[in-house]
Design a protein around this motif. Sequence first.
Motif, PDB file in Angstrom:
ATOM      1  N   ASP A 117       0.856  -1.181   0.000  1.00 23.44           N
ATOM      2  CA  ASP A 117       0.000   0.000   0.000  1.00 23.44           C
ATOM      3  C   ASP A 117       0.898   1.239   0.000  1.00 23.44           C
ATOM      4  O   ASP A 117       1.274   1.760   1.058  1.00 23.44           O
ATOM      5  N   GLU A 161       0.243   4.268  -0.896  1.00 17.45           N
ATOM      6  CA  GLU A 161      -0.408   5.465  -0.354  1.00 17.45           C
ATOM      7  C   GLU A 161      -0.309   5.485   1.169  1.00 17.45           C
ATOM      8  O   GLU A 161      -0.099   6.545   1.780  1.00 17.45           O
ATOM      9  N   GLU A 201       3.298   6.445   2.101  1.00 15.39           N
ATOM     10  CA  GLU A 201       3.544   7.874   1.918  1.00 15.39           C
ATOM     11  C   GLU A 201       2.841   8.699   3.004  1.00 15.39           C
ATOM     12  O   GLU A 201       3.430   9.635   3.575  1.00 15.39           O
ATOM     13  N   ALA A 202       1.590   8.345   3.294  1.00 14.76           N
ATOM     14  CA  ALA A 202       0.828   9.106   4.292  1.00 14.76           C
ATOM     15  C   ALA A 202       1.469   8.997   5.671  1.00 14.76           C
ATOM     16  O   ALA A 202       1.562   9.986   6.419  1.00 14.76           O
ATOM     17  N   SER A 228       6.499   4.895  -9.547  1.00 13.13           N
ATOM     18  CA  SER A 228       5.292   4.956  -8.712  1.00 13.13           C
ATOM     19  C   SER A 228       5.622   5.017  -7.224  1.00 13.13           C
ATOM     20  O   SER A 228       4.731   5.253  -6.404  1.00 13.13           O
ATOM     21  N   PRO A 246       6.585   6.533  -3.822  1.00 15.39           N
ATOM     22  CA  PRO A 246       6.591   7.904  -3.280  1.00 15.39           C
ATOM     23  C   PRO A 246       8.004   8.311  -2.871  1.00 15.39           C
ATOM     24  O   PRO A 246       8.788   7.488  -2.378  1.00 15.39           O
TER      25      PRO A 246
END
Length: 400
Positions: free
Chosen positions: A225, A227, A230-231, A254, A256
């Motif tokens: 995951d 995202e 990165e979060a 792709s 991050p």
Amino acid sequence: MLYIGDGTSRRIPGSDRDCLLCFSHLRWRFVFQRPQHLMTLAARQYRVLYIEEPIYEPNAEAGLRAELDTSGVEILTPVLPLGLSEDEAVREQAKLTRRLLGALGGRVRVCWYYTPMAYEFSDMVVADIRVYDCMDELSAFKGAPRRLSDNERRLLAAADLVFTGGQSLFQAKRRLHPAVHAFPSSVDQRHFRKARRTDLSDPSPQACLERPRVGFFGVIDERMDLELVEAAARLRPDFEFVLVGPVTKISEASLPRLANLHWLGRQEYRDLPDFVSGWDVAFMPFALNRSTRFISPTKTPEFLAAGVPVVSTPVPDVVRPYGELGLVRIAHSPESLVTAVEACLNEPRQAWLRKVDDFLAGMSWEKTWAQMHKLVLSAPSALEEDRSSAIAASGRAGHA
């Protein structure tokens, strides 16, 4: 390096031990995981030939490149001419399999599959026992071959034994075959417990990083995951997130890119304890999708054996048993992930380590292989069944 191509009829040099042919979708020298652990152990009792997926080269003569690993496993890599269609590639590999059997003198005790796709070109192999070690639900992975599910049905019909890489996968396969056995991921404890030592040198790729460090090792693909990663990194810029492993099936672009996100690429298996020893917490940021529904990550017990606290997304085979036993913290969001990491950093480790060691006690790939091999030895031989059927048939004919 031996090359088996057209016109080759000589026997392959080797021992007189029973032969185990292993067909795998994973290259032997990619990352060291379940097939490598088990086949290395099998090589103590069998002559193991590990047949990888083919490589394609311009104007190549179809053949098998052979290399002897230090473990004793013989690695065979099909080399095919570039530009073959899918059906042509299957036909060429079937020819190579027949030539291999001829070079072996037709002696095969065990035929062991990690990929159903190999059954397309090896269904002619006569073996005492056929084993399907289903370590993943490959049909759910990105780029899965369109004929994979059909080939798995054929392999399940032909297999004498089916092993699964986790409990979720066992539940999914148990109704498809009468002899399905769950063998979840195990661990080389001696190797990963090295990370608990205080005298290891910090590997140069991460030596310059500040603390605390939150680390991961493994294949980086569609199961991660990105995202979430990165979060979490944005939420805690004071945490250094270290991710070790090859990037496959997704673009490097792709990934991050942040100042506290460090993609260190593939590292040798022997060096992984050195990396983990420099982490404060390990994390497993798996996406929750089709490709992770049945995974049983080998790195879970590896991180635990290394003595580093672990935070994971709620993958079923991690939640049960590791999450339920309090060995791994489960996070459902970037916020809960960093909160769990903070809890790991502040928690005394001695009581947790005692629970970890109690759980891991007796767990080893050696034990897994011994249990698997016991089933192999006790399974009715396909050849014996064929002989018994033939004897029974001749007896009925004699009384007719």
